[in-house]
Motif scaffolding. Structure first.
Motif, PDB file in Angstrom:
ATOM      1  N   LEU A 310       0.865  -1.175   0.000  1.00  0.00           N
ATOM      2  CA  LEU A 310       0.000   0.000   0.000  1.00  0.00           C
ATOM      3  C   LEU A 310       0.901   1.223   0.000  1.00  0.00           C
ATOM      4  O   LEU A 310       1.830   1.319   0.815  1.00  0.00           O
ATOM      5  CB  LEU A 310      -0.903   0.014   1.217  1.00  0.00           C
ATOM      6  CG  LEU A 310      -2.002  -1.062   1.241  1.00  0.00           C
ATOM      7  CD1 LEU A 310      -2.526  -1.240   2.651  1.00  0.00           C
ATOM      8  CD2 LEU A 310      -3.126  -0.711   0.283  1.00  0.00           C
ATOM      9  N   ALA A 311       0.655   2.148  -0.925  1.00  0.00           N
ATOM     10  CA  ALA A 311       1.396   3.401  -0.987  1.00  0.00           C
ATOM     11  C   ALA A 311       0.560   4.489  -0.324  1.00  0.00           C
ATOM     12  O   ALA A 311      -0.644   4.592  -0.564  1.00  0.00           O
ATOM     13  CB  ALA A 311       1.694   3.776  -2.436  1.00  0.00           C
ATOM     14  N   VAL A 312       1.203   5.292   0.506  1.00  0.00           N
ATOM     15  CA  VAL A 312       0.526   6.349   1.247  1.00  0.00           C
ATOM     16  C   VAL A 312       1.101   7.694   0.826  1.00  0.00           C
ATOM     17  O   VAL A 312       2.328   7.860   0.764  1.00  0.00           O
ATOM     18  CB  VAL A 312       0.710   6.160   2.765  1.00  0.00           C
ATOM     19  CG1 VAL A 312      -0.098   7.208   3.536  1.00  0.00           C
ATOM     20  CG2 VAL A 312       0.305   4.757   3.198  1.00  0.00           C
ATOM     21  N   PHE A 313       0.216   8.656   0.544  1.00  0.00           N
ATOM     22  CA  PHE A 313       0.625  10.000   0.148  1.00  0.00           C
ATOM     23  C   PHE A 313      -0.116  11.031   0.994  1.00  0.00           C
ATOM     24  O   PHE A 313      -1.301  10.860   1.297  1.00  0.00           O
ATOM     25  CB  PHE A 313       0.290  10.273  -1.327  1.00  0.00           C
ATOM     26  CG  PHE A 313       0.989   9.374  -2.297  1.00  0.00           C
ATOM     27  CD1 PHE A 313       2.202   9.746  -2.858  1.00  0.00           C
ATOM     28  CD2 PHE A 313       0.431   8.154  -2.660  1.00  0.00           C
ATOM     29  CE1 PHE A 313       2.848   8.920  -3.755  1.00  0.00           C
ATOM     30  CE2 PHE A 313       1.072   7.316  -3.570  1.00  0.00           C
ATOM     31  CZ  PHE A 313       2.281   7.699  -4.111  1.00  0.00           C
ATOM     32  N   ALA A 314       0.580  12.103   1.344  1.00  0.00           N
ATOM     33  CA  ALA A 314      -0.068  13.272   1.933  1.00  0.00           C
ATOM     34  C   ALA A 314      -0.597  14.147   0.811  1.00  0.00           C
ATOM     35  O   ALA A 314       0.053  14.297  -0.232  1.00  0.00           O
ATOM     36  CB  ALA A 314       0.911  14.051   2.797  1.00  0.00           C
ATOM     37  N   VAL A 315      -1.780  14.727   1.011  1.00  0.00           N
ATOM     38  CA  VAL A 315      -2.433  15.545  -0.007  1.00  0.00           C
ATOM     39  C   VAL A 315      -2.360  17.014   0.393  1.00  0.00           C
ATOM     40  O   VAL A 315      -2.804  17.387   1.485  1.00  0.00           O
ATOM     41  CB  VAL A 315      -3.911  15.130  -0.185  1.00  0.00           C
ATOM     42  CG1 VAL A 315      -4.591  16.017  -1.233  1.00  0.00           C
ATOM     43  CG2 VAL A 315      -4.012  13.660  -0.565  1.00  0.00           C
ATOM     44  N   ASP A 316      -1.811  17.846  -0.486  1.00  0.00           N
ATOM     45  CA  ASP A 316      -1.816  19.289  -0.260  1.00  0.00           C
ATOM     46  C   ASP A 316      -3.240  19.791  -0.489  1.00  0.00           C
ATOM     47  O   ASP A 316      -3.792  19.663  -1.587  1.00  0.00           O
ATOM     48  CB  ASP A 316      -0.849  19.977  -1.212  1.00  0.00           C
ATOM     49  CG  ASP A 316      -0.687  21.465  -0.921  1.00  0.00           C
ATOM     50  OD1 ASP A 316      -1.694  22.197  -1.010  1.00  0.00           O
ATOM     51  OD2 ASP A 316       0.435  21.898  -0.623  1.00  0.00           O
ATOM     52  N   GLN A 317      -3.840  20.369   0.531  1.00  0.00           N
ATOM     53  CA  GLN A 317      -5.253  20.751   0.461  1.00  0.00           C
ATOM     54  C   GLN A 317      -5.505  21.969  -0.419  1.00  0.00           C
ATOM     55  O   GLN A 317      -6.649  22.267  -0.768  1.00  0.00           O
ATOM     56  CB  GLN A 317      -5.786  21.016   1.868  1.00  0.00           C
ATOM     57  CG  GLN A 317      -5.647  19.827   2.806  1.00  0.00           C
ATOM     58  CD  GLN A 317      -6.413  18.605   2.317  1.00  0.00           C
ATOM     59  OE1 GLN A 317      -7.638  18.604   2.297  1.00  0.00           O
ATOM     60  NE2 GLN A 317      -5.704  17.563   1.926  1.00  0.00           N
ATOM     61  N   THR A 318      -4.437  22.667  -0.787  1.00  0.00           N
ATOM     62  CA  THR A 318      -4.577  23.836  -1.654  1.00  0.00           C
ATOM     63  C   THR A 318      -4.354  23.494  -3.112  1.00  0.00           C
ATOM     64  O   THR A 318      -5.117  23.908  -3.990  1.00  0.00           O
ATOM     65  CB  THR A 318      -3.594  24.944  -1.241  1.00  0.00           C
ATOM     66  OG1 THR A 318      -3.838  25.301   0.121  1.00  0.00           O
ATOM     67  CG2 THR A 318      -3.752  26.176  -2.120  1.00  0.00           C
ATOM     68  N   THR A 319      -3.314  22.686  -3.385  1.00  0.00           N
ATOM     69  CA  THR A 319      -2.935  22.387  -4.771  1.00  0.00           C
ATOM     70  C   THR A 319      -3.367  21.013  -5.236  1.00  0.00           C
ATOM     71  O   THR A 319      -3.442  20.754  -6.440  1.00  0.00           O
ATOM     72  CB  THR A 319      -1.414  22.486  -4.937  1.00  0.00           C
ATOM     73  OG1 THR A 319      -0.788  21.443  -4.155  1.00  0.00           O
ATOM     74  CG2 THR A 319      -0.905  23.847  -4.492  1.00  0.00           C
ATOM     75  N   GLY A 320      -3.627  20.098  -4.298  1.00  0.00           N
ATOM     76  CA  GLY A 320      -3.935  18.723  -4.646  1.00  0.00           C
ATOM     77  C   GLY A 320      -2.711  17.859  -4.880  1.00  0.00           C
ATOM     78  O   GLY A 320      -2.838  16.664  -5.165  1.00  0.00           O
ATOM     79  N   LYS A 321      -1.519  18.428  -4.775  1.00  0.00           N
ATOM     80  CA  LYS A 321      -0.305  17.664  -5.027  1.00  0.00           C
ATOM     81  C   LYS A 321      -0.066  16.633  -3.926  1.00  0.00           C
ATOM     82  O   LYS A 321      -0.556  16.761  -2.799  1.00  0.00           O
ATOM     83  CB  LYS A 321       0.895  18.595  -5.152  1.00  0.00           C
ATOM     84  CG  LYS A 321       0.882  19.421  -6.436  1.00  0.00           C
ATOM     85  CD  LYS A 321       2.181  20.217  -6.598  1.00  0.00           C
ATOM     86  CE  LYS A 321       2.208  20.933  -7.949  1.00  0.00           C
ATOM     87  NZ  LYS A 321       3.485  21.663  -8.159  1.00  0.00           N
ATOM     88  N   LEU A 322       0.725  15.602  -4.284  1.00  0.00           N
ATOM     89  CA  LEU A 322       0.948  14.458  -3.410  1.00  0.00           C
ATOM     90  C   LEU A 322       2.403  14.396  -2.947  1.00  0.00           C
ATOM     91  O   LEU A 322       3.324  14.642  -3.730  1.00  0.00           O
ATOM     92  CB  LEU A 322       0.605  13.162  -4.143  1.00  0.00           C
ATOM     93  CG  LEU A 322      -0.827  13.043  -4.677  1.00  0.00           C
ATOM     94  CD1 LEU A 322      -0.974  11.787  -5.516  1.00  0.00           C
ATOM     95  CD2 LEU A 322      -1.830  13.046  -3.530  1.00  0.00           C
ATOM     96  N   THR A 323       2.591  14.039  -1.694  1.00  0.00           N
ATOM     97  CA  THR A 323       3.922  13.822  -1.123  1.00  0.00           C
ATOM     98  C   THR A 323       3.978  12.407  -0.566  1.00  0.00           C
ATOM     99  O   THR A 323       3.148  12.048   0.273  1.00  0.00           O
ATOM    100  CB  THR A 323       4.215  14.825   0.007  1.00  0.00           C
ATOM    101  OG1 THR A 323       4.134  16.149  -0.505  1.00  0.00           O
ATOM    102  CG2 THR A 323       5.600  14.578   0.595  1.00  0.00           C
TER     103      THR A 323
END
Length: 388
Positions: A310-323
């Motif tokens: 399972l891959a987990v990403f944080a979501v930037d709530q302003t841009t939608g970009k993933l970390t």
């Protein structure tokens, strides 16, 4: 897969069932636990195909609550918005002598979780692999993988399926001759406002955008009716951010996840970025499968078969970009789909080839996953759905 023909349409609809469905949504007591359903493949000779469990809301543990013979390969599941009817695709290529699978509807007994067949309809295309229901409970939407099309089925007051109101054929191919020789519709998902539905087509390398309305033809091409992705990407599953402002797409063949901005007024998609799901080049037996957002919208989760993580990403709530945050083993082989419980505290991975559903605790602050110790033996699990 088992390609046997199976029983034709059965329709059981009474005024009493309709009145029951129109009642309050099902809300289990904490001491009962949450109802959970698992859809499976039955091609190993099993009769029962949908399994019911009760989930302990505090520990995340599951206990068996029954099983249902739901026709062959009741693989992917969806729930009526009131939580009182369960829908399943029967993922076969022949139904009643035609090149089609089927879609089935079951009334849910709120006390026991037992399922009663309300009816079954031809899906109007081979190997249906996805079903969803709009938030108003008007239509069940089905993606037929082999048929390369999507179909809309009106729902009665009791949640039973009408015959297909509309079938829309996709067109196009991709560079992968073994997987993209023709269209392969892999999902269809309504947006949070119920104004649009997006369909990912693995064979055509396209995201189709439909305006979602009522009447005899509920699906119509949007102003920008499709978005092409990179050749050979093979888009599979779609997830909307809870805000409705972003859309994420898992590319099965390219092993990536795409982020788009979504215009809720027009349905238009604007690319934000594409990020790899795992390290290394795509290829071999590694393929992307499912993806879901946490209820908070702060984290995105995706399953990768072959790598079995399972891959987990944080979501930037302003841009939608993933970390990227984490990669964690699913504790089994070939994670098809997975489910987050409605609270977002637990995640369960359906490991198709190791016949297991494995549980994880979710850290609400970091999004990271930790094995919970829950592991349930289920034959060829595909899809996990919570009644909430």
């Amino acid at each position: 897969m088992n390609r046997r023909d199976f029983l034709g349409d059965l329709v059981v609809s009474t005024a009493g069932v309709a009145a029951w469905l129109r009642g309050r949504p099902l809300r289990p007591r904490a001491d009962d636990g949450l109802l959970v359903y698992v859809g499976t493949y039955t091609d190993k000779g099993r009769t029962d195909g949908i399994f019911c469990y009760r989930m302990d809301l505090r520990t995340g543990a599951w206990r068996p609550a029954g099983a249902t013979a739901a026709g062959p390969n009741p693989s992917f599941l969806a729930l009526h918005p009131q939580g009182r009817v369960l829908y399943a695709v029967n993922e076969v290529e022949q139904y009643e002598g035609a090149a089609s699978g089927a879609v089935s509807a079951f009334a849910i007994d709120p006390a026991s979780g037992a399922l009663t067949l309300l009816g079954r309809r031809a899906s109007r295309g081979g190997a249906p692999c996805y079903v969803s229901v709009d938030r108003a409970g008007r239509f069940a939407l089905v993606a037929n993988y082999v048929g390369g099309n999507v179909a809309a089925f009106p729902l009665g007051a009791d949640g039973a399926l009408g015959g297909a109101a509309q079938v829309l054929q996709h067109t196009g191919t991709g560079p992968r001759a073994d997987r993209q020789e023709k269209p392969h519709a892999h999902s269809i998902v309504p947006d949070p406002s119920d104004r649009f539905a997006l369909s990912a087509d693995l064979g055509a390398d396209r995201i189709y955008v439909y305006a979602l309305g009522g009447g005899a033809a509920p699906l119509a091409p949007a102003a920008a009716p499709e978005v092409a992705v990179s050749p050979g990407a093979g888009p599979r599953h779609i997830a909307f951010h809870p805000s409705g402002r972003f859309v994420y797409v898992a590319d099965e063949l390219e092993l990536t996840v795409r982020a788009f901005r979504f215009d809720p007024a027009t349905g238009a998609l604007a690319a934000v970025e594409t990020v790899p799901l795992v390290e290394g080049a795509a290829g071999g037996d590694r393929t992307a499968a499912d993806l879901h957002l946490a209820p908070s919208g702060r984290f995105l989760y995706a399953s990768v078969r072959g790598a079995d993580v399972l891959a987990v990403f944080a979501v930037d709530q302003t841009t939608g970009k993933l970390t990227p945050v984490q990669h964690v083993s699913t504790g089994g082989h070939w994670p098809r789909n997975f489910g987050l419980d409605p609270s977002g505290r637990f995640l369960y991975a359906a490991n198709q080839r190791s016949d297991s559903v494995v549980g994880f605790r979710v850290d609400s602050d970091s999004g990271r996953l930790t094995p919970s110790g829950v592991s349930v033996e289920v034959g060829a699990p595909v899809c996990v759905r919570f009644v909430a």
